[in-house]
Design a protein around this motif. Structure first.
Motif, PDB file in Angstrom:
ATOM      1  N   CYS A   1       0.825  -1.213   0.000  1.00 23.84           N
ATOM      2  CA  CYS A   1       0.000   0.000   0.000  1.00 23.84           C
ATOM      3  C   CYS A   1       0.860   1.264   0.000  1.00 23.84           C
ATOM      4  CB  CYS A   1      -0.929   0.008   1.208  1.00 23.84           C
ATOM      5  SG  CYS A   1      -0.087   0.110   2.804  1.00 23.84           S
ATOM      6  N   ARG A   2       2.103   1.155   0.448  1.00 19.35           N
ATOM      7  CA  ARG A   2       3.086   2.230   0.429  1.00 19.35           C
ATOM      8  C   ARG A   2       2.738   3.391   1.378  1.00 19.35           C
ATOM      9  NH1 ARG A   2       4.054   3.726  -5.688  1.00 19.35           N
ATOM     10  NH2 ARG A   2       5.700   5.010  -4.761  1.00 19.35           N
ATOM     11  N   ARG A   3       1.866   3.127   2.341  1.00 19.58           N
ATOM     12  CA  ARG A   3       1.558   4.173   3.323  1.00 19.58           C
ATOM     13  C   ARG A   3       2.808   4.522   4.141  1.00 19.58           C
ATOM     14  NH1 ARG A   3      -2.054   3.668   7.239  1.00 19.58           N
ATOM     15  NH2 ARG A   3      -3.170   5.609   6.881  1.00 19.58           N
TER      16      ARG A   3
ATOM     17  N   LYS B   1      12.140   5.030  -0.210  1.00 21.83           N
ATOM     18  CA  LYS B   1      11.139   4.588  -1.184  1.00 21.83           C
ATOM     19  C   LYS B   1      11.005   3.073  -1.043  1.00 21.83           C
ATOM     20  CE  LYS B   1       9.328   5.254  -5.805  1.00 21.83           C
ATOM     21  NZ  LYS B   1       9.558   5.694  -7.186  1.00 21.83           N
ATOM     22  N   TYR B   2      10.191   2.706  -0.093  1.00 21.28           N
ATOM     23  CA  TYR B   2      10.026   1.300   0.278  1.00 21.28           C
ATOM     24  C   TYR B   2       9.605   0.445  -0.913  1.00 21.28           C
ATOM     25  CZ  TYR B   2       7.801  -2.792   2.397  1.00 21.28           C
ATOM     26  OH  TYR B   2       7.431  -4.070   2.701  1.00 21.28           O
ATOM     27  N   SER B   3       8.795   1.011  -1.813  1.00 20.38           N
ATOM     28  CA  SER B   3       8.311   0.243  -2.964  1.00 20.38           C
ATOM     29  C   SER B   3       9.456  -0.263  -3.830  1.00 20.38           C
ATOM     30  CB  SER B   3       7.348   1.079  -3.801  1.00 20.38           C
ATOM     31  OG  SER B   3       7.940   2.312  -4.166  1.00 20.38           O
TER      32      SER B   3
ATOM     33  N   VAL C   1     -15.753   8.942   2.051  1.00 23.55           N
ATOM     34  CA  VAL C   1     -14.755   8.828   0.976  1.00 23.55           C
ATOM     35  C   VAL C   1     -13.602   7.931   1.408  1.00 23.55           C
ATOM     36  CG1 VAL C   1     -13.111  10.083  -0.473  1.00 23.55           C
ATOM     37  CG2 VAL C   1     -15.325  11.118   0.086  1.00 23.55           C
ATOM     38  N   HIS C   2     -13.292   6.968   0.561  1.00 28.12           N
ATOM     39  CA  HIS C   2     -12.078   6.152   0.749  1.00 28.12           C
ATOM     40  C   HIS C   2     -10.982   6.717  -0.136  1.00 28.12           C
ATOM     41  CE1 HIS C   2      -9.248   2.891   0.907  1.00 28.12           C
ATOM     42  NE2 HIS C   2      -9.417   2.610  -0.377  1.00 28.12           N
ATOM     43  N   GLU C   3      -9.772   6.804   0.405  1.00 35.06           N
ATOM     44  CA  GLU C   3      -8.636   7.317  -0.353  1.00 35.06           C
ATOM     45  C   GLU C   3      -7.704   6.162  -0.710  1.00 35.06           C
ATOM     46  OE1 GLU C   3      -8.777  11.610   2.005  1.00 35.06           O
ATOM     47  OE2 GLU C   3      -7.146  10.191   2.443  1.00 35.06           O
ATOM     48  N   PRO C   4      -7.793   5.643  -1.951  1.00 41.51           N
ATOM     49  CA  PRO C   4      -6.980   4.489  -2.348  1.00 41.51           C
ATOM     50  C   PRO C   4      -5.484   4.760  -2.154  1.00 41.51           C
ATOM     51  CG  PRO C   4      -8.646   4.969  -3.993  1.00 41.51           C
ATOM     52  CD  PRO C   4      -8.639   6.126  -3.046  1.00 41.51           C
ATOM     53  N   CYS C   5      -4.754   3.733  -1.741  1.00 45.94           N
ATOM     54  CA  CYS C   5      -3.393   3.921  -1.237  1.00 45.94           C
ATOM     55  C   CYS C   5      -2.431   4.607  -2.207  1.00 45.94           C
ATOM     56  CB  CYS C   5      -2.832   2.587  -0.769  1.00 45.94           C
ATOM     57  SG  CYS C   5      -2.954   1.221  -1.958  1.00 45.94           S
ATOM     58  N   HIS C   6      -2.254   4.067  -3.398  1.00 47.50           N
ATOM     59  CA  HIS C   6      -1.294   4.653  -4.340  1.00 47.50           C
ATOM     60  C   HIS C   6      -1.757   6.029  -4.816  1.00 47.50           C
ATOM     61  CE1 HIS C   6       1.225   0.952  -5.144  1.00 47.50           C
ATOM     62  NE2 HIS C   6       0.222   0.484  -4.432  1.00 47.50           N
TER      63      HIS C   6
END
Length: 322
Positions: free
Chosen positions: A55-57, A67-69, A226-231
Motif C-alpha cells: 500500500c506504500r503508506r 522509497k520502500y516500494s 470517501v475512501h482514499e486508495p493507497c497509491h
C-alpha cells in the motif's frame, strides 16, 4: 538509486509502524516495513516479505524518504498462480470466467467502443472493465455528454505486475499505453492512474480530468464517505475526488483515517485471506464511524473489499447518474 542505497536510508525510527496495516493488526515487527527492510539487509527470507500489502503508506510516514516500494519490488517474485492471474489481467476478457467462482461476483465482458476520429481515450483498468462494467458505461456516457469522441482501451496498467516484482513487464504494459499518448488518457482506476503517472505516462484520473478541464456536473443530494486508495493517496489524487463531490453538492461524512488500507491489496486477499480479512475488519470499523455505509471508492480492488465488508461502494462516474 540502487537497492543498497535505498536500504541505507532507513534509520529504523519506527514512524512507519502505525502506518502499516499488517503491523496494526499483528503488532509484529516481522510484518512491519522496518522489519521487512531489516530482513532484506540481513538476507533473511522472512515471512513478512510475502505479507506486505504494497500500500506504500509507510512512504508517506517515513521522515528519511525511504522509497520502500523500490525495495519490495526488487526482492519479490511471483508464484505460478500469480503469473497466471497476471496473464489474465492483461486480457480482461479472460477474467470473466474467473470472477464468479473466485471472487463470487458477477463478471461482464469488457465494453468495446471506439468513435471515428476519437479525441480522448478511456482506460477502465482490467478489474473495473469486468467487475464494474456499469461504471465504464457511466463514464462513457458522461464523456459523450461533454461532447467527446471516445476510444475505450481495455487492458492492464502493470501495477499488479509491480506488486509481485515483475517490473520489466509492468513497464512494457505502460509502454503499450504510451502508443495512444497522442490523445488524452482518462483512467477510471485511481491506483492505476497513480502507477501510470509514476512511470512517465501523462494520464488523468477521472475526477482530475473533470476538475482540471472544469467540466459540468449535476447537483446531488446524497451522503457518502470517501475512501482514499493507497497509491492514489500517495500522489494526492484523492483531492480531485473530493473536489468533484463538493462541486456536486454531495455531503461528505468523514470516516476515521480514510486512507487506511482497504484490505484487498490487489490480489492479496486471495493469497493471504486471514490477514486481509483482519485489515478489512479494521477498515470497516473506521469507515462506519462516518455514520454512512455508502463509500466513494475509485479503485476496483478497494470496491471489492467494501462489498466483502457489506458496505456499498460507488464510483464518481456512478454518482453522476445516481
Amino acid at each position: 538509486m540502487g537497492l543498497n542505497e535505498e536500504l541505507s536510508k532507513c534509520v529504523h525510527c519506527g514512524f512507519c509502524l502505525e502506518a502499516c496495516p499488517t503491523y496494526v493488526i499483528t503488532r509484529s515487527e516481522t510484518h512491519s516495513p522496518r522489519g521487512r527492510i531489516a530482513a532484506v539487509k540481513l538476507g533473511i527470507n522472512s515471512e513478512g516479505l510475502a505479507t506486505c500489502m504494497f500500500c506504500r503508506r509507510c512512504e508517506l510516514a517515513c521522515p528519511s524518504g525511504v522509497k520502500y516500494s523500490d525495495i519490495i519490488t526488487a526482492i519479490r517474485k511471483p508464484n505460478l498462480l500469480e503469473k497466471i492471474i497476471l496473464k489474465m489481467l492483461e486480457n480482461p476478457k479472460s477474467l470473466v470466467s474467473f470472477v464468479k467462482p473466485v471472487l463470487r461476483l458477477e463478471g461482464f465482458s469488457p465494453l468495446e467502443y471506439e468513435d471515428e476520429d476519437y479525441d480522448i481515450v478511456l482506460f477502465p483498468g482490467c478489474i473495473t472493465s469486468v467487475v464494474f462494467r456499469k461504471t465504464v458505461e457511466n463514464a462513457l456516457r458522461y464523456l459523450k455528454s461533454q461532447g467527446y469522441r471516445v476510444k475505450i482501451f481495455n487492458g492492464c496498467c502493470g501495477l499488479a505486475h509491480a506488486h509481485v516484482g515483475e517490473m520489466e513487464r509492468a513497464k512494457q504494459l505502460v509502454g503499450k499505453l504510451k502508443e495512444v499518448q497522442n490523445k488524452p488518457i482518462i483512467s477510471l482506476s485511481s491506483n492505476c492512474s497513480a502507477f501510470m503517472k509514476e512511470n512517465g505516462l501523462d494520464v488523468y484520473d477521472f475526477s482530475e480530468f473533470i476538475v482540471k478541464l472544469n467540466k459540468d456536473l449535476p447537483k446531488k443530494d446524497i451522503e457518502v464517505t470517501v475512501h482514499e486508495p493507497c497509491h492514489a493517496h500517495l500522489l494526492g489524487l484523492d483531492k480531485y475526488t473530493r473536489e468533484v463531490l463538493l462541486r456536486m453538492g454531495v455531503n461528505i461524512k468523514e470516516s476515521e483515517e480514510p486512507s487506511f488500507e482497504c484490505g484487498a491489496g490487489g490480489d492479496y486477499f486471495l493469497f493471504h485471506r486471514e490477514l486481509s480479512e483482519q485489515v478489512m475488519s479494521v477498515k470497516r470499523e473506521k469507515t462506519l464511524k462516518s455514520g454512512v455505509s455508502t463509500v466513494v471508492s475509485t479503485n476496483p480492488s478497494c470496491s471489492i473489499a467494501f462489498l466483502k465488508m457489506g458496505l456499498t461502494p460507488v464510483h464518481v462516474a456512478d454518482l453522476i447518474f445516481k
